[in-house]
Scaffold this motif. Sequence first.
Motif, PDB file in Angstrom:
ATOM      1  N   VAL A 187       0.845  -1.203   0.000  1.00  0.00           N
ATOM      2  CA  VAL A 187       0.000   0.000   0.000  1.00  0.00           C
ATOM      3  C   VAL A 187       0.877   1.249   0.000  1.00  0.00           C
ATOM      4  N   LEU A 188       1.930   1.240   0.816  1.00  0.00           N
ATOM      5  CA  LEU A 188       2.844   2.391   0.843  1.00  0.00           C
ATOM      6  C   LEU A 188       3.495   2.595  -0.524  1.00  0.00           C
ATOM      7  N   TYR A 189       3.920   1.505  -1.159  1.00  0.00           N
ATOM      8  CA  TYR A 189       4.569   1.602  -2.469  1.00  0.00           C
ATOM      9  C   TYR A 189       3.595   2.139  -3.522  1.00  0.00           C
ATOM     10  N   ALA A 190       2.317   1.755  -3.400  1.00  0.00           N
ATOM     11  CA  ALA A 190       1.317   2.191  -4.375  1.00  0.00           C
ATOM     12  C   ALA A 190       1.022   3.684  -4.271  1.00  0.00           C
ATOM     13  N   LEU A 191       1.449   4.316  -3.189  1.00  0.00           N
ATOM     14  CA  LEU A 191       1.260   5.764  -3.066  1.00  0.00           C
ATOM     15  C   LEU A 191       1.972   6.519  -4.179  1.00  0.00           C
ATOM     16  N   LEU A 192       3.033   5.929  -4.718  1.00  0.00           N
ATOM     17  CA  LEU A 192       3.810   6.591  -5.757  1.00  0.00           C
ATOM     18  C   LEU A 192       3.071   6.649  -7.096  1.00  0.00           C
ATOM     19  N   PRO A 218      -4.699   3.232  -2.257  1.00  0.00           N
ATOM     20  CA  PRO A 218      -4.490   4.689  -2.377  1.00  0.00           C
ATOM     21  C   PRO A 218      -5.338   5.342  -3.454  1.00  0.00           C
ATOM     22  N   SER A 219      -5.479   4.705  -4.620  1.00  0.00           N
ATOM     23  CA  SER A 219      -6.263   5.319  -5.694  1.00  0.00           C
ATOM     24  C   SER A 219      -7.752   5.308  -5.377  1.00  0.00           C
ATOM     25  N   ARG A 220      -8.187   4.345  -4.577  1.00  0.00           N
ATOM     26  CA  ARG A 220      -9.606   4.250  -4.221  1.00  0.00           C
ATOM     27  C   ARG A 220      -9.958   5.162  -3.045  1.00  0.00           C
ATOM     28  N   VAL A 268      -4.680   9.201  -0.152  1.00  0.00           N
ATOM     29  CA  VAL A 268      -3.395   8.969   0.526  1.00  0.00           C
ATOM     30  C   VAL A 268      -3.569   8.808   2.034  1.00  0.00           C
ATOM     31  N   GLY A 269      -4.313   9.714   2.677  1.00  0.00           N
ATOM     32  CA  GLY A 269      -4.469   9.656   4.128  1.00  0.00           C
ATOM     33  C   GLY A 269      -5.087   8.356   4.615  1.00  0.00           C
ATOM     34  N   PRO A 270      -6.256   7.976   4.108  1.00  0.00           N
ATOM     35  CA  PRO A 270      -6.850   6.700   4.516  1.00  0.00           C
ATOM     36  C   PRO A 270      -5.973   5.503   4.177  1.00  0.00           C
ATOM     37  N   ALA A 271      -5.233   5.567   3.055  1.00  0.00           N
ATOM     38  CA  ALA A 271      -4.341   4.466   2.698  1.00  0.00           C
ATOM     39  C   ALA A 271      -3.236   4.305   3.734  1.00  0.00           C
ATOM     40  N   LEU A 272      -2.677   5.412   4.205  1.00  0.00           N
ATOM     41  CA  LEU A 272      -1.661   5.347   5.250  1.00  0.00           C
ATOM     42  C   LEU A 272      -2.225   4.716   6.522  1.00  0.00           C
ATOM     43  N   LEU A 273      -3.445   5.081   6.874  1.00  0.00           N
ATOM     44  CA  LEU A 273      -4.085   4.519   8.061  1.00  0.00           C
ATOM     45  C   LEU A 273      -4.295   3.019   7.903  1.00  0.00           C
ATOM     46  N   ALA A 275       8.715   2.985  12.780  1.00  0.00           N
ATOM     47  CA  ALA A 275       9.612   3.931  12.120  1.00  0.00           C
ATOM     48  C   ALA A 275       9.303   4.040  10.630  1.00  0.00           C
ATOM     49  N   GLU A 276       8.953   2.919  10.017  1.00  0.00           N
ATOM     50  CA  GLU A 276       8.593   2.925   8.594  1.00  0.00           C
ATOM     51  C   GLU A 276       7.414   3.856   8.336  1.00  0.00           C
ATOM     52  N   HIS A 277       6.417   3.786   9.179  1.00  0.00           N
ATOM     53  CA  HIS A 277       5.235   4.630   8.984  1.00  0.00           C
ATOM     54  C   HIS A 277       5.516   6.080   9.345  1.00  0.00           C
ATOM     55  N   ALA A 278       6.455   6.303  10.236  1.00  0.00           N
ATOM     56  CA  ALA A 278       6.826   7.676  10.564  1.00  0.00           C
ATOM     57  C   ALA A 278       7.542   8.349   9.395  1.00  0.00           C
ATOM     58  N   MET A 279       8.181   7.550   8.537  1.00  0.00           N
ATOM     59  CA  MET A 279       8.913   8.094   7.392  1.00  0.00           C
ATOM     60  C   MET A 279       7.989   8.630   6.298  1.00  0.00           C
ATOM     61  N   VAL A 280       6.828   7.981   6.149  1.00  0.00           N
ATOM     62  CA  VAL A 280       5.950   8.288   5.019  1.00  0.00           C
ATOM     63  C   VAL A 280       4.781   9.133   5.510  1.00  0.00           C
ATOM     64  N   LYS A 281       4.659  10.331   4.959  1.00  0.00           N
ATOM     65  CA  LYS A 281       3.599  11.253   5.357  1.00  0.00           C
ATOM     66  C   LYS A 281       2.767  11.623   4.132  1.00  0.00           C
ATOM     67  N   ALA A 282       1.540  11.991   4.377  1.00  0.00           N
ATOM     68  CA  ALA A 282       0.625  12.313   3.277  1.00  0.00           C
ATOM     69  C   ALA A 282       1.159  13.426   2.390  1.00  0.00           C
TER      70      ALA A 282
END
Length: 292
Positions: free
Chosen positions: A185-190, A204-206, A209-214, A253-260
Motif C-alpha cells: 500500500v505504501l509503495y502504491a502511493l507513488l 491509495p487510488s480508491r 493517501v491519508g486513509p491508505a496510510l491509516l 519507524a517505517e510509517h513515521a517516514m511516510v507522510k501524506a
Amino acid sequence: MKLLARITDYGKLVRFTHTIFALPFAVMGAVLAVRAGRGDPGWWEAAWILVAMVGARTAAMAMNRLADHEIDATNPRTSDRELPSGRMGRGEVWALLAVSTGAFVLACGMLSPMTLYLSPVVIVVLYSYPYAKRFTWLCHLWLGAALGLSPVGAWVAVAGGFGDGFAAVLFLGFAVTLWTAGFDVLYALLDVEHDRSRGLHSIPSRLGVGPALLLSGLFHAGTVFLLVLAGRTADLGWIWWTGLAGVTGLLIAEHAMVKADDLSKVNLAFFTMNGAVSMGLMAAFLFDVWLA
C-alpha cells in the motif's frame, strides 16, 4: 562483459534483491516443521526447497512484468524497466517464466507428493496476482497471499503434509500476508494519479493517501498481533520476543517516514526497512530455536 550485463538485466527484471522479503519466512516455516518433529531434511531437501522458492518467485515476477508491460510503458516511474525500455524482449521473459515455473514444479516433485499436488494452486496464485489490480482495490492482499505461502510451503515441503504444529506456521503465513499488503500500500502511493488515469485499482487510488496510510498501519498492527500468536503457539522464548519488539519498532519507524504530504522516503521505507524486518525476525527466531 555482455553476459554479466545480461545476467544483471535478468536480476533487475525480477527484482532478485527483493527475495529478502520472502526467503527468511520460508526458512522459518521449514525450521518450525523440524522443531515440531514433522521432518528432518538434509542438505538435498534444503537445496530443493531453495530451488522451489527461487523458481516460484522468479515466475511470479516474470508474469508480473509481462502482464504490466503496457502499463509500465505509460508510467514515468516504470518506463525505464527492462521490457518497456526495450532492453529485453517479451520472448526472453516468456522463456524465463517457463524455465522458472518448470524449476518450481520439478523441485516440488522432488520434495514430496503433497508439494507436487499443491503446486498448481501456488502457480494460480502467483500467475493471477498481477491482474488483481485490474478489478479490485484489495490487490495488495492478493500479493500478500503470494508471499504468505512461503512459510506454509516450506512447512509442507519438510513435513509432507500439515498435522500437529501447523497452526504456528499458519499464523506466520497470515502475518506475512498482512505485512506485505501493508508495505505494498505504501509503495502504491507513488502511482496514485497514474493508476486512476488507467482505471487501475489500489487502496491509495480508491481511498486517497491519508486513509491508505491509516489502513497500511492497521495491516501492520495485525501483522504484529499474528506474530504474537505464532510465537505463543510455537512456544518461542525471550529472544523471539525481543526480536519481535525490535521489528515492531521498525514498522513504527517505517510509517513515521511516510507522510501524506511527503512521499520522498517511500522507497527507503519499502525496501530498507522491510528487508530489516524480515532478516531481523528470522535472526531472532533462529537464535531462539538454537539456544532452546
